[in-house]
Motif scaffolding. Structure first.
Motif, PDB file in Angstrom:
ATOM      1  N   ASP A  97      37.706  74.564  86.146  1.00 56.86           N
ATOM      2  CA  ASP A  97      38.780  73.570  86.259  1.00 56.86           C
ATOM      3  C   ASP A  97      40.031  74.367  86.043  1.00 56.86           C
ATOM      4  OD1 ASP A  97      37.346  70.967  86.631  1.00 56.86           O
ATOM      5  OD2 ASP A  97      36.979  71.186  84.432  1.00 56.86           O
ATOM      6  N   HIS A 128      32.529  69.586  98.837  1.00 57.20           N
ATOM      7  CA  HIS A 128      33.469  68.582  97.863  1.00 57.20           C
ATOM      8  C   HIS A 128      33.764  69.458  96.834  1.00 57.20           C
ATOM      9  CE1 HIS A 128      32.812  65.507 100.950  1.00 57.20           C
ATOM     10  NE2 HIS A 128      31.417  65.623 100.809  1.00 57.20           N
ATOM     11  N   SER A 129      35.185  69.688  96.644  1.00 50.34           N
ATOM     12  CA  SER A 129      35.449  70.432  95.334  1.00 50.34           C
ATOM     13  C   SER A 129      36.202  69.322  94.374  1.00 50.34           C
ATOM     14  CB  SER A 129      36.484  71.266  95.608  1.00 50.34           C
ATOM     15  OG  SER A 129      37.125  71.960  94.493  1.00 50.34           O
ATOM     16  N   ARG A 130      35.938  69.496  93.016  1.00 59.78           N
ATOM     17  CA  ARG A 130      36.640  68.574  92.109  1.00 59.78           C
ATOM     18  C   ARG A 130      38.122  68.726  92.329  1.00 59.78           C
ATOM     19  NH1 ARG A 130      32.625  70.878  88.542  1.00 59.78           N
ATOM     20  NH2 ARG A 130      34.257  72.280  87.508  1.00 59.78           N
ATOM     21  N   HIS A 131      38.704  69.685  92.859  1.00 63.01           N
ATOM     22  CA  HIS A 131      40.132  69.946  92.725  1.00 63.01           C
ATOM     23  C   HIS A 131      40.627  70.465  94.171  1.00 63.01           C
ATOM     24  CE1 HIS A 131      40.221  69.707  88.465  1.00 63.01           C
ATOM     25  NE2 HIS A 131      39.262  70.787  88.506  1.00 63.01           N
ATOM     26  N   ARG A 193      30.840  77.023  91.569  1.00 60.25           N
ATOM     27  CA  ARG A 193      31.882  76.121  91.311  1.00 60.25           C
ATOM     28  C   ARG A 193      32.221  76.318  89.547  1.00 60.25           C
ATOM     29  NH1 ARG A 193      31.461  71.698  94.641  1.00 60.25           N
ATOM     30  NH2 ARG A 193      29.598  71.559  96.093  1.00 60.25           N
ATOM     31  N   GLU A 194      31.366  76.411  88.776  1.00 61.15           N
ATOM     32  CA  GLU A 194      31.354  76.347  87.565  1.00 61.15           C
ATOM     33  C   GLU A 194      31.859  77.897  86.776  1.00 61.15           C
ATOM     34  OE1 GLU A 194      31.190  73.486  86.157  1.00 61.15           O
ATOM     35  OE2 GLU A 194      30.116  72.717  87.760  1.00 61.15           O
TER      36      GLU A 194
END
Length: 319
Positions: A97, A128-131, A193-194
């Protein structure tokens, strides 16, 4: 004399010597071996010739201009493997994030010049990205402005049944070879991702590289690095990923995949009115197509545009 030549081997061809100088030096060695006459050991001479041949073949297989895929060439697929690539150090990184500014400051601490985006994609081949700042298009634009090479090569996509299954395929191994090729030339990182590597599927890529003799440094959110060490076992969510994705595929093909249900709040009159009042997002089809870096991304972009068009026709203003 022959033993000295054999002991020298390729050391005589190293350093900053040009291809022409290297070829001349090798020719001189071969001539001296021939003049050694019957005293020379044929088996040692054969071994020397084979060593030369293997080296030149590997060098030819690694010739690549950086466009397309390194392993697209049948010659490269035949003669290159992760185990035979020159050992190098690669970097592992995840965005989590983080803010864009913090993300790039983190990479700058390790002087990263090449980013391979290995984040997995869905059954459509879309990521698909969270941001939105970490979408493929956004990252590619950010890299371009900073002079960093960016390439999307998803590892563990849904259609390959996850990361562990994908790594067993030729495609997965070819991705690792290309990563090693880049790392031997510039500081290269593969992106997950993380933020924490232990919570991310990129740990599989790090493990495979380590098994082949390469080293991996995990970059932390504050810019520090941590060397990857051999894992005793993978976490349960990674081990079960293949079975889970195969079950999802079976349900999708049978039409049994349940769509997420909207809450009462989402279905309220206020929510519907707000949705109708919101200005429709404009999509420039040519920009989407131009953003595709290779044939695979172009196919994904075409399918996405076709889906957008179908939804717009079916739902009109509610799309």
């Amino acid at each position: 004399m022959q033993e000295a030549l054999l002991a020298g081997g390729f050391d005589a061809l190293g350093g900053d010597m040009s291809d022409a100088d290297a070829a001349a030096a090798m020719a001189l060695q071969l001539q001296e071996l021939e003049h050694a006459g019957p005293q020379g050991d044929p088996s040692l001479m054969a071994a020397q010739f084979q060593e030369y041949e293997t080296s030149f073949t590997k060098e030819d297989a690694e010739r690549w201009n950086g466009h397309g895929d390194l392993m697209h060439s049948p010659f490269s697929r035949e003669h290159l493997s992760l185990e035979t690539m020159e050992k190098t150090t690669l970097y592992s990184v995840g965005h989590g994030d983080m803010l864009e500014k913090d993300f790039w400051e983190m990479l700058q601490c390790s002087s990263i010049r090449v980013i391979y985006d290995i984040r997995p994609t869905d059954h459509r081949g879309e990521l698909h990205s969270r941001h939105t700042r970490f979408s493929v298009a956004a990252l590619r634009a950010q890299c371009r402005t900073r002079g960093v090479f960016y390439k999307s090569m998803p590892v563990g996509r849904e259609s390959a049944y996850g990361t562990l299954a994908h790594m067993k395929s030729d495609e997965g191994q070819h991705t690792l070879v290309e990563l090693a090729w880049q790392a031997n030339r510039k500081r290269t990182a593969f992106l997950g991702r993380e933020s924490e590597w232990s919570d991310d599927a990129r740990q599989v890529v790090a493990e495979e590289l380590l098994k082949a003799g390469h080293s991996v440094q995990h970059i932390g959110s504050h810019g520090g690095t941590e060397p990857h060490e051999a894992l005793a076992e993978y976490p349960d969510w990674l081990v079960r990923e293949e079975d889970r994705l195969k079950l999802v595929e079976q349900k999708r093909q049978a039409g049994e995949l349940v769509r997420p249900q909207k809450s009462k709040v989402d279905r309220s009159a206020e929510a519907v009115a707000a949705s109708l009042a919101r200005q429709a997002e404009q999509v420039d089809a040519m920009d989407v197509l131009r953003g595709a870096a290779n044939q695979r991304e172009l196919v994904v972009a075409q399918r996405k545009l076709a889906r957008y068009h179908r939804i717009a026709v079916e739902k009109g203003a509610l799309a």
